[in-house]
Design an enzyme around this catalytic site. Structure first.
Site, PDB file in Angstrom:
ATOM      1  N   LYS A  62     -79.474 -12.019   1.939  1.00 48.69           N
ATOM      2  CA  LYS A  62     -79.450 -13.239   1.129  1.00 48.69           C
ATOM      3  C   LYS A  62     -79.225 -12.912  -0.343  1.00 48.69           C
ATOM      4  O   LYS A  62     -78.436 -13.579  -1.019  1.00 48.69           O
ATOM      5  CB  LYS A  62     -80.761 -14.014   1.326  1.00 48.69           C
ATOM      6  CG  LYS A  62     -80.885 -14.635   2.715  1.00 48.69           C
ATOM      7  CD  LYS A  62     -82.301 -15.071   3.047  1.00 48.69           C
ATOM      8  CE  LYS A  62     -82.376 -15.559   4.489  1.00 48.69           C
ATOM      9  NZ  LYS A  62     -83.753 -15.879   4.920  1.00 48.69           N
ATOM     10  N   GLN A 106     -89.931 -16.171   2.976  1.00 44.72           N
ATOM     11  CA  GLN A 106     -89.421 -15.549   4.206  1.00 44.72           C
ATOM     12  C   GLN A 106     -90.495 -15.540   5.291  1.00 44.72           C
ATOM     13  O   GLN A 106     -91.607 -15.078   5.075  1.00 44.72           O
ATOM     14  CB  GLN A 106     -88.940 -14.125   3.918  1.00 44.72           C
ATOM     15  CG  GLN A 106     -88.316 -13.427   5.114  1.00 44.72           C
ATOM     16  CD  GLN A 106     -87.027 -14.081   5.576  1.00 44.72           C
ATOM     17  OE1 GLN A 106     -86.196 -14.497   4.773  1.00 44.72           O
ATOM     18  NE2 GLN A 106     -86.865 -14.192   6.887  1.00 44.72           N
ATOM     19  N   ASP A 129     -84.496 -24.109   2.207  1.00 48.87           N
ATOM     20  CA  ASP A 129     -84.556 -23.786   3.641  1.00 48.87           C
ATOM     21  C   ASP A 129     -84.543 -25.054   4.492  1.00 48.87           C
ATOM     22  O   ASP A 129     -84.286 -25.008   5.696  1.00 48.87           O
ATOM     23  CB  ASP A 129     -85.827 -22.988   3.959  1.00 48.87           C
ATOM     24  CG  ASP A 129     -85.551 -21.510   4.193  1.00 48.87           C
ATOM     25  OD1 ASP A 129     -84.397 -21.177   4.543  1.00 48.87           O
ATOM     26  OD2 ASP A 129     -86.467 -20.693   4.042  1.00 48.87           O
TER      27      ASP A 129
END
Length: 302
Positions: A62, A106, A129
């Protein structure tokens, strides 16, 4: 796309690497134009707790992609013994940071931290997200919002290969909040990559193979390696494999290999299109995260 008149010995790979390169170039050009207007570059941050190998790899990818598309990125690391209260305080700091457009935490997190509490602590305006209940709710009724990155990536992949889901029977195997449920919702939207008849299967579905064999498009997101076998699909099926389970493999330098939810060598000969693992859905998920971050940056102007 019709599911007839195909050669069962020839299937086309749906390459997430190829498709994501196309979309990343589009994002890079948008960022260039955005910065040329005097705006600062989009800024994405990632919180990484502990040293899980998979999480380390995903976050590194990412951050690398941020650089490729012209974003600023920040990686914030904590040891796995961080308390839930400390992590929630760190999230609040990011919520209040006006120089930051979006951030992710995460997953998975250590067992002593409530993941749902963490998801709900993220400001919905920075939830790139697409996990916050406010964004999930908006997505479920078709309002403009941040869409969960993996389902959004799958829709973009289908779009890139001009695969219409209109009028097709799409079977989603898996009902997670991150993939299965939002995927089913998106396929019900109106449009070329929507207008589908959707069936969701899961661990409690009896005679699951009877349902998966009806699928024109099968999306496997159950998290069980090689769960979908050749006798569970019909000829001409389009297969999207979301699974990425690490399997020990001494022949690999890393000591493991990635396995999808689909037994590729059995299913591929029957498929018209199929995603590989790795190189299929994974790159598209990261690409979608970039699209959401750019969207967040544009909203700061409003």
């Amino acid at each position: 796309m019709e599911s007839t008149n195909f050669d069962t010995n020839k299937y086309q790979i749906l390459s997430g690497k190829e498709a994501s390169a196309h979309f990343k170039e589009e994002i890079r050009k948008e960022v260039e134009a955005f910065v040329a207007q005097g705006e600062r570059a989009p800024h994405l941050a990632a919180i990484l707790v502990g040293h899980d190998g998979g999480s380390e790899t995903y976050v590194a990818s990412k951050m690398k992609t941020c650089e490729e598309v012209g974003f600023k990125s920040s990686l914030i690391r904590y040891e796995s013994d961080i308390t839930e209260a400390e992590l929630l305080k760190a999230i609040q700091t990011l919520n209040e940071d006006n120089e930051l457009d979006g951030f992710i935490v995460q997953m998975p997190l250590p067992k002593h931290i409530d993941e749902q509490k963490v998801i709900e602590a993220v400001d919905p305006r920075k939830d790139v997200d697409g996990f916050h209940p406010e964004n999930v709710g908006k997505m479920s009724i078709g309002l403009d919002t941040f869409v969960s990155a993996t389902p959004l990536g799958i829709i973009s992949l289908l779009k890139y290969y001009n695969i219409s889901t209109r009028g097709k029977h799409c079977v989603v195997v898996g009902r997670s909040n991150i993939v299965g449920k939002p995927m089913a919702n998106l396929l019900l939207y109106k449009g070329e990559q929507g207008d589908a008849t959707v069936t969701v299967c899961h661990s409690r579905t009896p005679n699951i193979a009877e349902i998966t064999k009806q699928a024109d498009i099968l999306i496997a997101a159950v998290g069980i390696p090689e769960y979908i076998k050749g006798d569970m699909v019909k000829n001409g099926v389009i297969v999207i494999d979301v699974g990425t389970t690490r399997i020990p493999d001494s022949s690999k330098k890393s000591g493991f290999r990635l396995s999808g939810d689909v037994k590729f060598d059995e299913v591929a000969p029957k498929a018209s299109y199929i995603t590989p693992v790795p190189g299929g859905v994974g790159p598209m998920t990261i690409c979608s995260l970039m699209q959401n971050t750019l969207k967040a940056a544009k909203q700061r102007k409003k």
